[in-house]
Each structure stands twice: as structure tokens, then as C-alpha cells.
Motif scaffolding. Structure first.
Motif, short mmCIF file in Angstrom:
data_model
loop_
_atom_site.label_atom_id
_atom_site.label_comp_id
_atom_site.label_asym_id
_atom_site.label_seq_id
_atom_site.Cartn_x
_atom_site.Cartn_y
_atom_site.Cartn_z
N ASP A 126 0.74 -1.50 -0.27
CA ASP A 126 -0.12 0.13 -0.01
C ASP A 126 1.17 1.46 -0.05
OD1 ASP A 126 1.32 0.03 2.18
OD2 ASP A 126 -0.23 0.81 3.74
N THR A 127 2.08 0.58 0.29
CA THR A 127 3.15 1.90 0.31
C THR A 127 2.95 3.09 -1.71
OG1 THR A 127 4.67 0.42 -1.61
CG2 THR A 127 4.83 0.63 1.56
N LYS A 154 -1.76 3.42 2.46
CA LYS A 154 -0.52 4.20 2.56
C LYS A 154 -0.16 5.59 1.71
CE LYS A 154 2.21 1.90 5.95
NZ LYS A 154 3.46 0.74 5.86
#
Ligand SMILES: Cc1cc2nc3c(=O)[nH]c(=O)nc-3n(C[C@H](O)[C@H](O)[C@H](O)COP(=O)(O)OP(=O)(O)OC[C@H]3O[C@@H](n4cnc5c(N)ncnc54)[C@H](O)[C@@H]3O)c2cc1C
Length: 366
Positions: A173-174, A205
Motif C-alpha cells: 500500500d506504499t 499509505k
């Protein structure tokens, strides 16, 4: 038997002979190259990451920094680009994507360094600019999956051509996960056959505007997102064929794949540095503030990795430390040569080293 800290280990003949090796290509390591260059010392630079920049590039590439002297504002990436341009006249040799795992003293006073990919150096001086440790990717914890690392399983994007025509799964989710999904689903060159982003829940994120763009791509059918967790994998003839996911409702889904790109973020690992026999306090190297030398002769520590009374983990403090460390190293690299303080404004010797030809000063400069 594995050598112990402090053991004198004979050097292999294939080791690269160097005047200086800098461990860490973060901002402080890059400025160390520049300060060494001004004293006529060329450096090799090693970093665990496949790119330079350390924390500013990994953790805040697009965020503004306001406390660099003379630079009212720049981003983490902008600072790195400027440091690279500044050190370019001294032609640093970068050895990226490898972690320094060994450091041994030699009988002639030099140091033998070895990296995780087998590169070896014999250096007169070593500068540890290792920050909070080597940035290592957070790995996928799945029995047997490590056998595919470097082939179908990757922890860094690398060249996008490797994914052309492939069914690609991206885990994470980076920012890097979202950027990779956007790049590989872009209808430009090297487009993947299919792109599937997987994260355990439908929240990210990464920067909200990039997440919005990713959702638009999903709506347009250029890629898809699945909320789920990888719990297993299928292989045939040592080739990864598919991963098994559990979905939020408890059901299972099998997703066929060619490439699995895991971008779950990085975590810093101090690693073997703690075993190299130098004095440490709370995981930081103790230095004297005259030269930023550690307790091992010829080894200096600069930036976030060191500690001394009043230490502040700020870029400007690290840059100052590089200057004095270079002066501390000069007598070791060039024994018998006087170490003179010279100004970049006026020294023709420094102009030669920098490859610059300053024009006559104007009335305003005086
Ligand atoms: C969110 C955030 C915002 C910040 N904002 C500011 C600010 O506004 N102003 C300011 O002054 N400071 C700021 N800082 C602090 C600043 O980023 C650090 O002080 C600075 O990055 C330290 O630089 P460094 O080169 O010492 O270490 P790092 O940037 O940590 O770089 C160290 C490098 O060494 C590599 N490395 C480590 N061990 C090994 C090994 N054994 N082998 C190979 N490579 C290795 C790592 O992979 C890494 O790339 C901020 C920090 C964060 C987290």
C-alpha cells in the motif's frame, strides 16, 4: 571458521584498492564524497538500496525541507539530485544494491570490506554514513517463496521492460506500490499484460491523489485491485504459477501470475555493523568531535549513525561532520602532504579539482 571482530583477515587479490570507501549513499555519504574530493581523495560509495538518497529519498522524496543553509526550500529528492551534481567532479564510484557485511583490519593498516554481493575493497580509510542502518525491503513471509527471489519474486521495481507482456501482481500500500502499478498499467512502452494490486484492506499509505488515479485506472479496466492477504502459492517445475489469497469475507481466491512485486516498505537493519568492534552507545558509533574518528584507526562515522555529546540528527550537523572527517582522513591517505585550508572561491588548486573556471569577479561580487 568465520573471522571474529578484530581478526586480521588476508585480502583476496581481487579486492578493489581504494583511498576511501563510504558506507551509505544517503545525503551525508554523498556530501562526504564532496568534502573528500576537495582534499584530493576519491571515494567508492556502497548502499544496500538500488539507488542513492537514503532517508530523504526513501521516506520524504516530495516533502519540503526548510533548514538547508542557503536553500530556503527543497524536496528530499531535490536535495539528493543537488548533492549528486555537487559531487560529480570527483567521479564517485557507486556500488548499489549491496550491503557491507564484513570489515576487517589488515596488517598494513588498510581495511578489507566485503559486501553481500561479493564485492571486496582494500581501503586506507572508511566512512560509515549508515544512518539508521541498511534499508532492507519488508519481505513476504511465506514458506518456500524465497527460492523465487530475483526471478519471479522481486522487492525492487527495476527496469520496467522486465514486466512487458507479463501478468504482474504488486503487493503493498506504499507510494512505491502505487507508482509501480501506475507505471506498469500505463498504456505506454513496456506495458504489462495485466496488473493486479493486492493489499490486505482497501486503504493505502500512499499519496491520496495517486490512489485516486489508481482507482480511475481500475474503473477504466487498465488494472485491478484485490483486498486480500497472500497465504500460499502454486509452483510447477520451480516456476511460480499463482498465489492464494484470503479475502475479507473469509473466502479464498487463486490469482495466476508471472511476476510478484512486493513493495511493502523498507525497514532499516543495523546488521553486522554492531559486530565490527568499534565503541557504540545505544546502537550508535562513538566518535571524537575533532575528526569524527571512531575507536578504530582509519574509520570515521558521520551523520545519523554517530553519537557524541550534543549530537542532533539533522542534515546540517551531518554535513559539518563530513568536513572535519575529511580533514582527519587526509594525513592517512596522503601521508607527509600538508593539509591546508583552502577556499573554493579563490584556490586555483580547488578550481582544477572541481573542473571550474571562475570568471573575473564583478563589482557586485566584491
Ligand atoms: C520524515 C523525516 C523528515 C526529516 N526532515 C528533516 C529536515 O527537515 N531537516 C533535517 O535536517 N533533517 C530531517 N530529517 C533527518 C534526516 O533525513 C537525516 O538526518 C539524514 O537522512 C541522515 O543522513 P545519513 O546520510 O546519515 O543517513 P540515511 O539518510 O539514513 O542514509 C544512510 C544510508 O546508508 C545505507 N546503509 C546503512 N548501512 C549499510 C550497510 N551496511 N551497507 C550498505 N548500505 C548501508 C542505507 O541503506 C541508507 O541509504 C528527517 C527525517 C525523516 C525520517
Amino acid at each position: 571458521m568465520a573471522p571474529r571482530p578484530g581478526d586480521v583477515v588476508p585480502a583476496a587479490t581481487s579486492a578493489i584498492a581504494a583511498d576511501a570507501v563510504v558506507i551509505g549513499a544517503g545525503p551525508v555519504g554523498l556530501f562526504q564524497v564532496f568534502e573528500l574530493g576537495l582534499l584530493d581523495i576519491r571515494a567508492h560509495v556502497i548502499d544496500a538500496l538500488p539507488h542513492v538518497g537514503g532517508q530523504p529519498v526513501e521516506l520524504y522524496p516530495d516533502k519540503p525541507i526548510y533548514d538547508i543553509p542557503g536553500v530556503p526550500v527543497c524536496t528530499g529528492q531535490g536535495l539528493t539530485d543537488a548533492l549528486l551534481r555537487q559531487s560529480a567532479p570527483f567521479a564517485p564510484q557507486f556500488h548499489l544494491g549491496q550491503t557491507v557485511t564484513e570489515l576487517h583490519p589488515q596488517a598494513d593498516g588498510r581495511w578489507l570490506l566485503a559486501t553481500s554481493t561479493g564485492t571486496r575493497f582494500l581501503s586506507k580509510t572508511v566512512f560509515i554514513a549508515a544512518g539508521v542502518g541498511a534499508f532492507e525491503p519488508r519481505r513476504l513471509k511465506l514458506a518456500g517463496i524465497e527460492a523465487h527471489e530475483g526471478q519471479q519474486l522481486r522487492y525492487h521495481l527495476g527496469a520496467s521492460s522486465a514486466y512487458a507482456g507479463q501478468d504482474v501482481l504488486i503487493l503493498g500500500d506504499t507510494d512505491s506500490a502505487i507508482e509501480a502499478a501506475l507505471m506498469l498499467s500505463d498504456p505506454g512502452a513496456h506495458r504489462a499484460n495485466s496488473v493486479t494490486l493486492i493489499h490486505r484492506r482497501d486503504s493505502f499509505k500512499a499519496a491520496p491523489e495517486r490512489v485516486t488515479l489508481m482507482r480511475e485506472r481500475c474503473a477504466a479496466g487498465a488494472m485491478r485491485f484485490i483486498a486480500g492477504q497472500i497465504i500460499g502459492h502454486d509452483t510447477q517445475d520451480s516456476r511460480l504459477l499463482a498465489v492464494h489469497l484470503t479475502l475479507p469475507d473469509g473466502s479464498e481466491q487463486v490469482v495466476p501470475m508471472d511476476m510478484l512485486l512486493v513493495l511493502q516498505g523498507l525497514s532499516p537493519q543495523l546488521g553486522p555493523l554492531a559486530d565490527w568492534g568499534m565503541a557504540m552507545e545505544r546502537k550508535q558509533l562513538v566518535v571524537n568531535t575533532e575528526t569524527f574518528a571512531t575507536t578504530a584507526p582509519g574509520i570515521f562515522a558521520v551523520g545519523d549513525i554517530n553519537t557524541y555529546p550534543g549530537k542532533r540528527k539533522l542534515l546540517v550537523c551531518g554535513f559539518h561532520e563530513c568536513t572535519l572527517a575529511a580533514y582527519g582522513a587526509a594525513p592517512i591517505v596522503h601521508p607527509g602532504r600538508p593539509v591546508l585550508l583552502q577556499y573554493t572561491t579563490s584556490s586555483t588548486h580547488l578550481h582544477q579539482l572541481l573542473g571550474v573556471h571562475p570568471t573575473r569577479p564583478t563589482a557586485r561580487d566584491n
